[in-house]
Motif scaffolding. Structure first.
Motif: not given
Lengths: 588, 485
Positions: A522, A520, A556-557, A535, A553
């Protein structure tokens, strides 16, 4: 009778009128034909069969023979020590000792060689085979010469004339014949007549007379009998004879028990063994070794004799014997792989190093595999002997030994493999890594960790992939430490991915938060590419953790990732992987 | 002066031709026999005629014409003698028998030959009655063929056996004699080099045996005659050569190829090689052996194995020689010596040599038996041992070679001529009709040896000569060398 045999070659020499009438073009053709013959002979020595250059030479010599017989019905050659004559004219001259066609024939007594019309290409190739035959230096079994070989080939369109100095026989023949002929002979045979008339000698024939009524039954063969004989004849193979000889030698070994000649017979069996290996006769060879093994276990032989037999087994696996093996395995000769396997199975631990060395020399993969199998079985109880091969100066031997140690899978091998893991040759290190993986266990894991610094990324990745098999959780700390190092980001994406996948596979829930956090993370502006790769790698890693949080997870990505991007691909791949694996992830 | 060692006689054709020739003779035999019991239209003739056509095609491949010749005991396709396998022996003898009976020397075939021609030819042959001595059978047979519309096959004149012999017997005998002595000399040389542990070269042995093979494949009788002479000085070497010749002759009857015959010949030549280590006093002892001496003598097979081991490492050639040296005194019933731990039937070569060795040993004075048996007595004894000590099938073959009246036997004929048996009759039914060298005429006067064939039939249809008595030539001091050398 063929006229060729009635005139001596000396006579054909004395034909000047014929000699002077030979057209130059004809002589040239013969000269070139002989040169072509010689070149083809040489080409056979230089090139393997079917090599285009060799084929070209073969075609050339065939064409020259065909052309010659278009205009002539025979090609008579008179052989002298340093030259060859055709119709009294020189067509070949060579004063050298080596590679001399004239001398080659001359030294074995050939004085006249005549090819007849109809001499086929097949015969020509057979002829070349004869002239290029060489003494078999290894087995010293050279009982042939050009003359015996020509005879065996039984050429339909080749006549030859041979001289031989049987000087003893000559003298003996004359003397003995004279003596025998001078034997007293009786001119008066009236006594014989008298005996015959009186029937005095009748008794000597009585046994045969009784059967003379039915010769056929006694002397002719029935169908069954013919079949029996035919089977016997078909059984007359070289292999059978060798088996018979081995039988005789073993019987003799028993007869010579306790005698100094025991050594002679044991030596003969050993030389038989060499010969058999040399000719690919592995079935009989392995039987010899098997018998040696059985006999060395007792049978009333003395201790010295028993030791002698054991030595024979040991010597069968020696360096020099392995060299013979290498020759025969690379000779293209058809070898029964099961027999070969049986043979190797009879060798003792002394053969381990020579056989390991052999692996690098044998070209055919099926023989290499058989060798590896044999070494795996031999090495199982002799890890230390086998592992000594890791110290070889030849990298391929080290590689092969490592592979075998891996196949054996004995943890005792690890301390040896550890030393080889830094070998300068990448191919060796790769094999060592694989071996470590196959042996497995915590200690193997520790050694594999050392490889993570290897200069070759392929090897590093291989080491990583084997880590889970080490079942050593202490490796986790090392992996995390590497990943969090500054320079980790410099690694290629593919390697990073493997790192994360392996880390996840070993660490599971323990490393999940760390991975989710990375997934997650960024980044802005500077270093975004590197961060993206971390990532992506974390996404692949999470695919190995069967947990609802890891799936969550990833999902959601996935919802925000740009379609077609590397991250999207990685996330989709892992989601699919987790969702698709029997729903375990959701339940967890 | 150098000399030739290569025989000029072509004895067997190469590969395909040899095979077609054998099939041809086989199928010809089947066709002739079948047409003796069936009509020309019978379906039973189709198959042999078709097969025969196949063989013809093969033979026509190299030429549009060929001939099947019968000379002496042998069949030839063109000028190459057809060798036969043990399986083909019957058809071979049948065809040569028919040709001899009909007194036709050759059948010539010219392309194209139809199946119909072949059938008609077989019927013509079966119906052909050989005319009297003043007529020419081949021409009469050709007339018969033409009558039946066959132009693709014709017959050639018959050569009497004697005529053939006169042509080249002298040459062949000369060559046989030379080769025989060379063999003895080479054997002596090799044995001596083994004894003195010098390097042994087998090339000469191989060459000399190849020379013998050539002669045996051409005409075995001349060499067999030489084996009957027992008065040689150093008989040990002659014995080796004789056993080798006898063994190769058996091998030839069995149809072994020339390379196999060579191997057999060499193995047989070396069968007693172990005797090089037996003290000469024992070997040449003029009286019977003591028990101790026998013990030493009986060791020669195992000594043979050692001697061969010393010559060189094992190869195929040494292997067969070793087996023969070790096993030639192990009998068919597995008794004999050496006594082995593992009992097994001796090798085929060993059994061949065993037969040959027994015969030559029994008939000569210096090997084992101090008093030699006459050839026929030896053969009778061997017959009793057949199936016990000797392989019965090999004995049969051997008896065929040696004959009911073995080579070297003195015979009195019904013409009151005396003769020495020179060659046995290959036809098992005519074993009592060998070839004989005449040594006296009917008045008992000595004559220079002329060879006669006792199977020859006179003008009246009866045999010209028959044996009435057999005698031992030694008893009458007849020097065999004078006739056989």
């Amino acid at each position: 009778m063929d006229e060729l045999f009635q005139k001596s070659p000396e006579q054909s020499l004395k034909q000047p009128e014929e000699a002077s009438s030979v057209p130059e073009v004809e002589l040239k053709a013969v000269r070139e034909l002989l040169q072509s013959l010689l070149k083809t002979k040489r080409a056979f020595e230089m090139y393997p069969a079917n090599n285009p250059i060799l084929v070209k030479f073969q075609d050339d010599i065939c064409r020259r023979f065909d052309d010659f017989f278009n205009d002539a019905d025979k090609l008579p050659l008179l052989i002298r020590q340093q030259e060859i004559l055709y119709k009294g004219q020189n067509v070949y001259k060579n004063a050298e000792k080596d590679d001399n066609l004239a001398l080659l024939f001359y030294k074995d007594g050939l004085r006249d060689l005549t090819f007849l019309e109809g001499f086929s290409h097949e015969e020509l190739m057979d002829f070349i085979e004869v002239i290029r035959a060489k003494p078999d230096t290894l087995s010293e079994n050279w009982d042939d010469d050009i003359v015996t070989l020509l005879w065996e080939k039984d050429f339909a369109h080749l006549r030859y004339y041979v001289v031989e100095e049987f000087s003893d026989g000559e003298a003996m023949s004359e003397e003995e014949a004279q003596r025998l002929l001078a034997g007293e002979s009786n001119d008066d045979l009236s006594e014989a007549y008298k005996d015959a008339d009186e029937g005095k000698d009748k008794e000597i024939f009585s046994p045969l007379e009784s059967i003379s009524m039915g010769f056929k039954g006694v002397f002719s063969l029935g169908e069954e009998e013919v079949k029996t004989l035919k089977d016997e004849i078909e059984g007359l193979t070289d292999e059978k004879f060798l088996d018979e000889a081995i039988y005789c030698l073993f019987e003799s070994l028993f007869i010579e028990k306790g005698s100094p000649d025991f050594e002679l017979i044991a030596g003969s069996l050993e030389s038989a063994l060499s010969y058999l290996v040399h000719t690919g006769g592995f079935r009989t060879a392995s039987n010899i070794l098997k018998r040696f093994r059985e006999l060395s276990g007792g049978e009333g032989f003395s201790r010295h004799e028993t030791e002698r037999l054991k030595t024979a087994i040991t010597r069968a696996g020696s360096e020099s014997r392995a060299k013979i093996l290498s020759e025969v395995l690379n000779s293209g000769r058809e070898i029964n792989i099961d027999d070969f396997r049986q043979y190797l199975g009879q060798l003792d631990r002394a053969s381990i190093i020579p056989l390991s060395n052999l692996m690098g020399e044998v070209q055919d993969i099926k023989y290499r595999k058989t060798l590896i199998d044999a070494l795996v079985s031999l090495g199982r109880d002799n890890i230390d002997v086998l592992a000594a091969g890791l110290k070889s100066g030849q990298w391929y031997i080290v590689r092969n030994v490592a592979a075998i140690l891996g196949r054996i899978g004995d943890k005792k091998a690890l301390e040896y493999l550890k030393q080889a893991v830094k070998h300068p040759e990448p191919k060796v290190r790769r094999e060592v890594v694989r071996a470590l993986g196959m042996v497995g266990g915590p200690k193997a894991g520790e050694i594999l960790l050392e490889v993570l610094d290897d200069t070759d990324p392929q090897i590093r990745m291989a080491a990583l992939r084997y880590l889970p098999q080490a079942q050593n959780y202490s490796v986790l700390d090392v992996l995390v430490e590497v990943i969090t190092r500054q320079d980790f980001e410099e690694k290629a994406l593919s390697e990073k991915r493997v790192f994360f996948e392996v880390l996840a596979e070993i660490g599971q829930e323990k490393v999940m938060p760390f991975m989710i956090k990375l997934l997650k993370r960024k980044s802005f502006l500077f270093g975004s590419v590197k961060n993206e790769e971390m990532r992506v790698s974390a996404a692949y890693g999470l695919g190995n953790i069967r947990h609802k949080d890891s799936l969550k997870a990833l999902e959601s990505v996935s919802a925000h990732a740009k379609k077609g991007s590397a991250l999207y691909e990685a996330v989709s791949y892992s989601v699919h992987k987790l969702a698709g694996t029997d729903g375990a992830a959701q339940e967890a | 002066m150098p000399e030739t060692v290569t025989s000029p006689f072509k004895t067997e054709g190469s590969g395909a031709i040899a095979k077609h020739s054998r099939v041809f003779i086989n199928q010809l035999q089947v066709l002739i026999r079948t047409s003796q019991i069936h009509d020309i239209g019978n379906v039973a003739l189709v198959r042999p005629a078709t097969n025969l056509m196949g063989a013809l095609e093969g033979l026509f491949k190299t030429d549009t014409e060929f001939s099947l010749k019968c000379r002496g005991e042998y069949l030839y396709i063109d000028d190459t003698r057809v060798r036969y396998d043990i399986e083909d022996m019957i058809s071979y003898e049948f065809v040569s028998g028919v040709m001899k009976e009909k007194k036709i020397g050759s059948f010539n075939f010219q392309k194209p030959v139809s199946q119909d021609d072949l059938k008609k030819f077989a019927f013509a042959l079966n119906s052909f009655v050989t005319p009297g001595p003043d007529d020419q059978p081949d021409e009469e047979f050709n007339d018969l063929l033409k009558e039946r519309g066959i132009y693709s096959i014709w017959a050639g004149p018959f050569e009497e056996a004697e005529q053939i012999k006169l042509d080249d017997l002298a040459d062949r005998r000369k060559m046989a004699k030379k080769t025989y002595f060379q063999a003895v000399s080479v054997t002596k040389g090799v044995m001596n080099s083994i004894k003195s542990e010098q390097p042994t070269h087998l090339k000469k042995v191989k060459r000399v045996i190849q020379g013998i093979v050539d002669i045996i494949l051409g005409e075995e009788a001349s060499l067999l005659g030489l084996t009957a002479i027992k008065d040689f000085d150093e008989y040990t070497y002659n014995h080796c050569v004789n056993v080798s010749i006898l063994a190769m002759t058996i091998g030839q009857k069995l149809g072994l190829d020339k390379n196999m015959l060579t191997k057999l010949g060499i193995a047989a030549l070396f069968h007693d090689i172990g005797k090089v280590d037996v003290p000469i006093e024992i070997l040449n002892k003029p009286a019977s052996f003591t028990e101790d001496e026998w013990t030493i003598m009986r060791k020669h097979p195992e000594m043979g194995v050692k001697a061969i081991s010393k010559i060189r490492g094992l190869n195929e050639l040494a292997a067969s020689s070793m087996a023969v040296a070790f096993e030639h005194h192990i009998f068919y019933d597995l008794t004999g010596y050496p006594v082995t731990r593992e009992k097994k039937m001796p090798n085929f070569f060993s059994r061949i040599v065993s037969v040959s060795d027994q015969y030559d040993s029994m008939t000569s004075a210096r090997v084992y038996a101090r008093i030699p048996y006459s050839p026929d007595k030896a053969l009778s004894l061997m017959m009793e041992r057949s199936g016990v000590q000797l392989d019965p099938l090999l004995f049969k073959i051997f008896a065929n070679i040696i004959g009911v009246y073995p080579i070297g036997t003195l015979v009195m004929l019904d013409t009151r001529e005396l003769g020495l048996v020179f060659e046995s009759n290959p036809n098992p039914e005519k074993l009592d009709r060998p070839k004989v060298i005449l040594i006296t005429d009917s008045s008992g006067k000595r004559v220079a040896g002329k060879t006669v064939d006792l199977s020859e039939i006179g003008p009246a249809g009866a045999y010209k000569r028959s044996i009435i008595k057999a005698l031992d030539p030694k008893k009458y001091r007849i020097n065999l060398a004078e006739y056989f050398l």
